[in-house]
Scaffold this motif. Structure first.
Motif, PDB file in Angstrom:
ATOM      1  N   ALA A 110      29.796  47.375  48.932  1.00  0.00           N
ATOM      2  CA  ALA A 110      29.572  46.277  47.998  1.00  0.00           C
ATOM      3  C   ALA A 110      30.607  46.358  46.887  1.00  0.00           C
ATOM      4  N   THR A 111      31.209  45.235  46.564  1.00  0.00           N
ATOM      5  CA  THR A 111      32.293  45.234  45.592  1.00  0.00           C
ATOM      6  C   THR A 111      32.369  43.869  44.917  1.00  0.00           C
ATOM      7  N   VAL A 112      33.447  43.635  44.198  1.00  0.00           N
ATOM      8  CA  VAL A 112      33.729  42.346  43.567  1.00  0.00           C
ATOM      9  C   VAL A 112      35.191  42.021  43.834  1.00  0.00           C
ATOM     10  N   ASN A 113      35.484  40.764  44.066  1.00  0.00           N
ATOM     11  CA  ASN A 113      36.872  40.339  44.234  1.00  0.00           C
ATOM     12  C   ASN A 113      37.542  40.382  42.862  1.00  0.00           C
ATOM     13  N   ARG A 114      38.364  41.408  42.631  1.00  0.00           N
ATOM     14  CA  ARG A 114      38.882  41.612  41.281  1.00  0.00           C
ATOM     15  C   ARG A 114      39.968  40.611  40.891  1.00  0.00           C
ATOM     16  N   ASP A 115      40.629  39.982  41.831  1.00  0.00           N
ATOM     17  CA  ASP A 115      41.741  39.082  41.494  1.00  0.00           C
ATOM     18  C   ASP A 115      41.291  37.896  40.634  1.00  0.00           C
ATOM     19  N   PRO A 116      40.289  37.105  41.063  1.00  0.00           N
ATOM     20  CA  PRO A 116      39.819  36.026  40.182  1.00  0.00           C
ATOM     21  C   PRO A 116      39.118  36.551  38.938  1.00  0.00           C
ATOM     22  N   LEU A 117      38.501  37.739  39.042  1.00  0.00           N
ATOM     23  CA  LEU A 117      37.823  38.325  37.880  1.00  0.00           C
ATOM     24  C   LEU A 117      38.818  38.617  36.770  1.00  0.00           C
ATOM     25  N   VAL A 118      39.957  39.225  37.115  1.00  0.00           N
ATOM     26  CA  VAL A 118      40.978  39.546  36.113  1.00  0.00           C
ATOM     27  C   VAL A 118      41.537  38.260  35.504  1.00  0.00           C
ATOM     28  N   ARG A 119      41.781  37.252  36.343  1.00  0.00           N
ATOM     29  CA  ARG A 119      42.293  35.972  35.821  1.00  0.00           C
ATOM     30  C   ARG A 119      41.299  35.351  34.852  1.00  0.00           C
TER      31      ARG A 119
END
Length: 272
Positions: free
Chosen positions: A160-169
């Motif tokens: 289980a994780t989070v898509n960090r690319d849109p999160l950082v944006r």
């Protein structure tokens, strides 16, 4: 799809609400058996009632309430001590004697494997190697869970994780109009969670947003305490339609599938 059994392994009560509640509710609604296992009772978490035995009992009660709302068939706590929020669990002398990060990995893995074997689990959900944002107990969940699946022969292991690319944006955009606390550094998220190209499962859980939000609300002790707004409290302020959009996808990585695989259900067969 015939009924299967999925075990979700988390570090503390409320972690399931934040990362996998929608997927758990979806699987339960589809007739699968969903089992929730936590390593600790989260007794060192921030809360207005303070750490200790009272907080332990409160958080376990909240865990059972959350699990019932998600349709879980079984809930287990491995009984390890909460290692605390600071990196590496802080000073060893300040940790409980049975802190999860001090546990023997093999012994903890065998305790979890016993549940996997008893349940004849088809799937185990753990965290990515970084433990998401680096909490020491989350990193230990990855190590213990990975080994437990090997012992029990559990065929599917999802991180289980989070898509960090849109999160950082999103965080960078928010930083232009909102002043984050001094201790909050957006750059730390550049190495947290998982990059988009490593994610194999994107699960649409918008139909289960109501259950996911109710699961978050069940962990009332974690929406208060501390010197600033808690993460859970901020999430629960998001209006319904926007909540479904923001929290309507849950992400997982399955390491035995090639990068670039894009599946939409935990039990989706890999199209070889």
């Amino acid at each position: 799809m015939p009924p299967r059994t999925a075990v979700f392994f988390h570090a503390h009560p409320d972690d399931e609400a934040l990362l996998t509640a929608g997927t758990m509710a979806m699987l339960a609604a589809e007739g699968h058996r969903v089992v929730l296992v936590v390593a600790t009772a989260g007794e060192r978490g921030l809360a207005e009632i303070g750490p200790g035995e009272e907080l332990r009992e409160t958080r376990l009660k909240e865990l059972y309430e959350s699990a019932a709302l998600l349709g879980c068939a079984r809930v287990e706590c491995l009984g390890y001590g909460d290692s605390g929020l600071s990196p590496k669990g802080g000073v060893a002398e300040e940790r409980p004697d049975n802190a999860f990060i001090d546990a023997d990995t093999e012994a903890a893995a065998r305790a979890l494997a016993a549940i996997l074997e008893e349940e004849k689990a088809d799937l185990l959900s753990i965290y990515d190697p970084a433990g998401g944002y680096g909490h020491p107990d989350h990193v230990q969940v990855h190590r213990v869970g990975k080994r437990a699946a090997q012992i029990a022969g559990t065929p599917i292991v999802l991180e289980a994780t989070v898509n960090r690319d849109p999160l950082v944006r999103l965080l960078r955009m928010a930083g232009r109009v909102y002043k984050f606390p001094p201790e909050f550094d957006v750059r730390t998220f550049e190495s947290a969670y998982s990059a988009s190209d490593t994610i194999t499962h994107r699960v649409n859980v918008r139909r289960y947003a109501r259950q996911k939000r109710a699961s978050m609300e069940a962990h009332a002790s974690q929406a208060s305490g501390g010197d600033s707004d808690r993460t859970l409290a901020v999430m629960l302020k998001v209006p319904g339609p926007l909540y479904r959009l923001v929290f309507g996808t849950e992400w997982f990585v399955r390491r035995d599938l090639p990068p670039g695989t894009r599946l939409t259900h935990p039990f989706d067969p890999w199209p070889k």
